[in-house]
Write a protein that holds these residues in place. Sequence first.
Motif, PDB file in Angstrom:
ATOM      1  N   ARG A  73      -4.589   5.172  -8.912  1.00 54.19           N
ATOM      2  CA  ARG A  73      -4.786   4.101  -7.927  1.00 54.19           C
ATOM      3  C   ARG A  73      -3.576   3.994  -7.007  1.00 54.19           C
ATOM      4  NH1 ARG A  73      -7.009   2.035 -12.726  1.00 54.19           N
ATOM      5  NH2 ARG A  73      -4.910   1.389 -13.351  1.00 54.19           N
ATOM      6  N   LEU A  77      -3.420   4.623  -2.808  1.00 49.91           N
ATOM      7  CA  LEU A  77      -2.864   3.635  -1.885  1.00 49.91           C
ATOM      8  C   LEU A  77      -1.697   4.211  -1.088  1.00 49.91           C
ATOM      9  CD1 LEU A  77      -2.944   0.484  -4.202  1.00 49.91           C
ATOM     10  CD2 LEU A  77      -4.367   0.878  -2.181  1.00 49.91           C
ATOM     11  N   GLU A  78      -0.848   4.999  -1.748  1.00 46.74           N
ATOM     12  CA  GLU A  78       0.288   5.597  -1.054  1.00 46.74           C
ATOM     13  C   GLU A  78      -0.181   6.576   0.020  1.00 46.74           C
ATOM     14  OE1 GLU A  78       3.234   4.717  -1.183  1.00 46.74           O
ATOM     15  OE2 GLU A  78       3.799   3.972  -3.154  1.00 46.74           O
ATOM     16  N   GLN A  80      -2.840   6.240   1.806  1.00 54.46           N
ATOM     17  CA  GLN A  80      -3.253   5.416   2.937  1.00 54.46           C
ATOM     18  C   GLN A  80      -2.045   4.915   3.728  1.00 54.46           C
ATOM     19  OE1 GLN A  80      -6.236   2.405   1.867  1.00 54.46           O
ATOM     20  NE2 GLN A  80      -6.753   3.622   0.062  1.00 54.46           N
ATOM     21  N   LEU A 187       5.207  -0.621  -1.110  1.00 64.12           N
ATOM     22  CA  LEU A 187       3.864  -0.652  -1.697  1.00 64.12           C
ATOM     23  C   LEU A 187       3.932  -0.458  -3.205  1.00 64.12           C
ATOM     24  CD1 LEU A 187       0.545   0.556  -0.429  1.00 64.12           C
ATOM     25  CD2 LEU A 187       1.293   1.506  -2.608  1.00 64.12           C
ATOM     26  N   TYR A 191       2.669  -3.085  -5.882  1.00 68.26           N
ATOM     27  CA  TYR A 191       1.613  -2.658  -6.801  1.00 68.26           C
ATOM     28  C   TYR A 191       1.999  -2.928  -8.254  1.00 68.26           C
ATOM     29  CZ  TYR A 191      -1.567   0.498  -9.279  1.00 68.26           C
ATOM     30  OH  TYR A 191      -2.494   1.027 -10.151  1.00 68.26           O
ATOM     31  N   GLU A 257      -1.922  -8.622  -3.112  1.00 67.40           N
ATOM     32  CA  GLU A 257      -3.047  -7.793  -2.692  1.00 67.40           C
ATOM     33  C   GLU A 257      -3.153  -7.758  -1.172  1.00 67.40           C
ATOM     34  OE1 GLU A 257      -7.218  -7.338  -4.833  1.00 67.40           O
ATOM     35  OE2 GLU A 257      -7.243  -9.049  -3.438  1.00 67.40           O
ATOM     36  N   ILE A 260      -0.391  -5.512   0.219  1.00 66.02           N
ATOM     37  CA  ILE A 260      -0.727  -4.099   0.047  1.00 66.02           C
ATOM     38  C   ILE A 260      -1.740  -3.669   1.104  1.00 66.02           C
ATOM     39  CG2 ILE A 260      -1.864  -2.469  -1.500  1.00 66.02           C
ATOM     40  CD1 ILE A 260      -0.578  -3.963  -3.832  1.00 66.02           C
ATOM     41  N   THR A 264      -1.272  -0.668   3.994  1.00 69.10           N
ATOM     42  CA  THR A 264      -2.191   0.462   4.152  1.00 69.10           C
ATOM     43  C   THR A 264      -2.936   0.425   5.474  1.00 69.10           C
ATOM     44  OG1 THR A 264      -3.919  -0.775   2.959  1.00 69.10           O
ATOM     45  CG2 THR A 264      -2.512   0.710   1.673  1.00 69.10           C
ATOM     46  N   LEU A 271      -9.671  -4.970   1.367  1.00 66.76           N
ATOM     47  CA  LEU A 271      -9.082  -4.319   0.198  1.00 66.76           C
ATOM     48  C   LEU A 271      -9.176  -5.230  -1.014  1.00 66.76           C
ATOM     49  CD1 LEU A 271      -7.449  -1.949  -1.021  1.00 66.76           C
ATOM     50  CD2 LEU A 271      -5.369  -3.223  -0.446  1.00 66.76           C
ATOM     51  N   ILE A 273      -8.269  -4.890  -5.185  1.00 66.84           N
ATOM     52  CA  ILE A 273      -7.694  -4.076  -6.257  1.00 66.84           C
ATOM     53  C   ILE A 273      -8.145  -4.649  -7.586  1.00 66.84           C
ATOM     54  CG2 ILE A 273      -5.553  -3.234  -7.287  1.00 66.84           C
ATOM     55  CD1 ILE A 273      -4.219  -3.566  -4.591  1.00 66.84           C
TER      56      ILE A 273
END
Length: 508
Positions: A73, A77-78, A80, A187, A191, A257, A260, A264, A271, A273
């Motif tokens: 996960r 995300l990284e 993006q 990020l 996270y 969230e 993040i 992205t 988004l 999560i």
Amino acid sequence: MQLRIIRGVLFSLTVFTPACMVGPKYSQPVAPAPPAFKEQLPPEFREANLWKPGEPRDDKLRGNWWEVYKDSRLNALEEQVRVSNLNIAQAEAQFREARSAVRIARADLYPTVTAGLTATRSHTSENRGIGRGLIIGTHNDFQTPADASYEIDAWGRVRNNIAANVATAQASAADLETMRLSMHAELATDYFQLRGLDAEKQLLDSTVVAYQKALDLTNARHNQGIASGVDVEQARTQLETTRAQSADLGVQRTQLEHAIAVLTGKPPSELTIELAPLHEEPPAVPIALPSELLERRGDIASAERHVASANAQIGVAMAAFYPTISLSASGGLESSVITTLIQWPSRFWSLGASLLQTVFDAGRRRATTDQAIATYDATVAAYRLSVLTAFQDVEDNLAALRVLEEEAKIQAAAVKSAQRSLELANNRYVGGITTYLEVITAQSVALTNETTAVNLLSRRMTASVALVKALGGGWDTSALPSATDLLAKQPPAPIPGETPKASPKPNP
């Protein structure tokens, strides 16, 4: 003979005078670098086989450093962030802007040539006094002029200006890498903090289940006349307080969230999560020698390139004390009848050279040079400060990882003791030996210790990310673009979130 003399003078000015170049020669400032870091590595770092300390050019240090956490996960995300983060897009555009400035500065090495075509028809007043060469009446004039001008870089002003812009563009490239590292690290930090909150919520929710069972037991004992109503309300208070704590975590989790999502390049509404409690231990991070840290940090590389740029600007300022040498040439065709314009007798031309020296400027050039030297001294101080700050960042996070690891071991023992104490308190209460107050106290102590253990794991993970960031994330100065790379034309990068536009088709 006169033409040969003019040609000889122009050739000498063009070939020999550029050999003179004023200004100080650049040498990289010396920055203090200790032989080793003060803080010792955590034991698992020294024993890890994944990454070995002291091998800064190992290929495993390059690329997607977040993959060492082995979280799919996080990897998604990284990725993006890499393609859609707007802070990175802004820094990339600033780099392209600096690269264009290099090409602009280089243009001064070449002459400026203009050409055109003019056609005029004029009528002179017949009542105007007749002078020598004056044509009375209506006449035409057709010209195809071409002009060229060139300032000889006799004292290195242009070359120093190019060097300053190259260094500035390289600093911008380093700033771009620093921004990329910062966004990826931010990020990862958000996270792991979010997953730490998930682990804390999981703990609180399981505690709520246990407290509900304790309340049911207390109610049953109250109905049998064994426990008092005070015990019931104390158990209910403990339960509802824990439920409120669990609900309160939603505020911080939602904010993380949303943060993040912005990182992205998405609106927060797009988004979500899923819950994923944090249980993994932080991985080993490769540690280089302090002297190698100077080549790994983008902010240090940027500061050093700014020093080089400021040094070149001193040469630009000093060139103003010397005369400006310029060459000019013009020529073309001119005729009053268009049918005879393109003929040999219609030609005209001229060649010239000028030498211009500022005689008096009330100290402007001296003040400009002093200003450039002061700017250089300031950039040197900023460079050395960035080096010291980099060492501090590494030391801080090494200490944090070491201390937090020791604290986590102690805290694990405290959690075990608190759980044992709670079991004993429950047994004593069920056996009628003590009041429910002892159970509540043991419950609070156990929950506090378990929450602290969860938070310690989250802090260790974020400290691990901070250490990666402090070490430069695997980047090194060999990735900086050269002057040749900066002078190459590059297509503009698309803005994240926009669909690239197709090239317009020519109109038939």
